[in-house]
Scaffold this active site. Structure first.
Site, PDB file in Angstrom:
ATOM      1  CB  CYS A 198      11.161  24.431  12.167  1.00 20.68           C
ATOM      2  SG  CYS A 198      10.349  24.854  11.228  1.00 20.68           S
ATOM      3  CB  CYS A 210       3.016  25.407  13.151  1.00 23.03           C
ATOM      4  SG  CYS A 210       4.298  25.655  14.823  1.00 23.03           S
TER       5      CYS A 210
HETATM    6  O1  PYC Z   1       7.883  23.254  13.815  1.00 21.09           O
HETATM    7  O2  PYC Z   1       7.053  24.429  11.894  1.00 21.09           O
HETATM    8  C1  PYC Z   1       7.357  24.359  13.374  1.00 21.09           C
HETATM    9  C2  PYC Z   1       7.284  25.892  13.326  1.00 21.09           C
HETATM   10  C3  PYC Z   1       7.431  27.094  12.175  1.00 21.09           C
HETATM   11  C4  PYC Z   1       7.326  28.032  13.281  1.00 21.09           C
HETATM   12  C5  PYC Z   1       7.662  27.243  14.215  1.00 21.09           C
HETATM   13  N1  PYC Z   1       7.409  26.442  14.731  1.00 21.09           N
END
Ligand code: PYC
Length: 316
Positions: A235, A85
């Site tokens: 993300c 994550c």
């Molecule tokens: O930042 O990789 C990320 C992530 C995955 C799910 C929520 N954030």
């Protein structure tokens, strides 16, 4: 249970400092599976209402097996474990610095999908060298009920992603309910058509991609996470998957900066180098994700045995 909360580009992380379950020995992947299979109530109790909400990602510190790692970490959301994550790794580094456990410089964390290296630049800013990321399937088409044919790529950035420009809904904050609906429909259609990542890995993240809103940035996304909450940040693993696709298409050269916008306009800055080593899949890249996190709370979670919602409100 002692926890400390942070957010990275708007996306929350809850780090469990004390009071988490003991997961025994084994690889990080084995211990992560044990957390998911034997301690689901713990995960939901820590993350969900009434103590939290479904967008929070949990981080459980565990002893590392790999040498030179500051810690092992298992990331979890209300639906289960995450391989890696990005936002939570940035949040973890900033939180460990806040606690005085690490200082500026380079540190290594072991995750269930590999060791990542983080550089703490200052109190809030961190770069993460993610796990090798690659595109697995290009231009596959899935027919999504109520949406139509949707074309996209399947890529790994530490979790499995389906990336598409075909969501049919503008990537605007006001459209979040529609974006969430479409991405959940896409995820359902992928599953019902048996479309997976390598080795049958479930595609549990859907990334709707489009042009950036700001001339300063290069792309914008909306990312649906496994628990049904959308990522407030761009993300980290999802943008790693995106950068791997750009690299595979010859659209982004190594060492070139890619600035990714989230649906709330927060940003990460990325670049990649080719991934080396026998274990890296063909064409894989090693993305570095840079972003900022802020500590928001330190608290003690209380669990009353008489509380009918001791394990969180799970919905229907
Ligand atoms: O930042 O990789 C990320 C992530 C995955 C799910 C929520 N954030």
């Amino acid at each position: 249970m002692r926890v400390i909360d942070s957010h990275t580009a708007g996306e929350p992380t809850r780090l469990v400092l004390e009071g988490g379950p003991s997961l025994g020995d084994g690889s990080l992947a084995e211990r992560a599976l044990r957390l998911e299979q034997e301690h689901g109530d713990f995960c939901k109790a820590v993350l969900l209402e009434p103590r939290g909400h479904d967008a929070i990602v949990g981080a459980l510190l565990v002893p590392a097996n790999a040498p030179d790692c500051v810690t092992g970490v298992i990331y979890f959301n209300p639906a289960g474990n995450l391989g890696m994550c990005g936002h939570a790794t940035i949040g973890l580094a900033v939180t460990l610095a806040h606690l005085g456990r690490i200082g500026p410089g380079v540190h290594r964390f072991e995750t269930p999908v590999g060791v990542v290296s983080v550089e703490l630049h200052d109190t809030n800013t961190v770069s993460v060298v993610n796990v090798p990321s690659y595109r697995y399937l290009k231009d596959i088409v899935v027919v999504v009920p109520g949406v139509g044919p949707v074309r996209g790529d399947v890529a790994w950035g530490g979790n499995w992603f389906f990336l598409t420009k075909d969501g049919g809904v503008p990537l605007e904050y006001e459209k979040i309910p529609e974006l969430a609906h479409v991405s959940l429909e896409i995820r359902r259609a992928l599953a019902s058509n048996g479309i997976t990542g390598a080795d049958g890995g479930e595609i549990d993240h859907v990334e709707l991609i489009g042009p950036a809103k700001s001339a300063h940035n290069h792309g914008r996304n909306f990312v649906m996470c496994p628990g049904g909450a959308y990522d407030r940040s761009p993300c980290g693993t999802g943008t790693s998957a995106k950068v791997a696709c750009l690299a595979a298409d010859g659209l982004l050269a190594a060492h070139t900066i890619w600035r990714q916008e989230s649906i709330i306009d927060s940003t990460y800055e990325l670049f990649y180098v080719p991934a080396e080593g026998e274990s890296a899949p063909a064409g894989a890249v090693l993305p570095t994700v840079k972003g900022s996190a802020y500590v928001t709370a330190q608290s003690e979670l209380l669990f009353d045995a008489n509380d009918p919602y001791i394990s969180g409100i799970r919905g229907s």
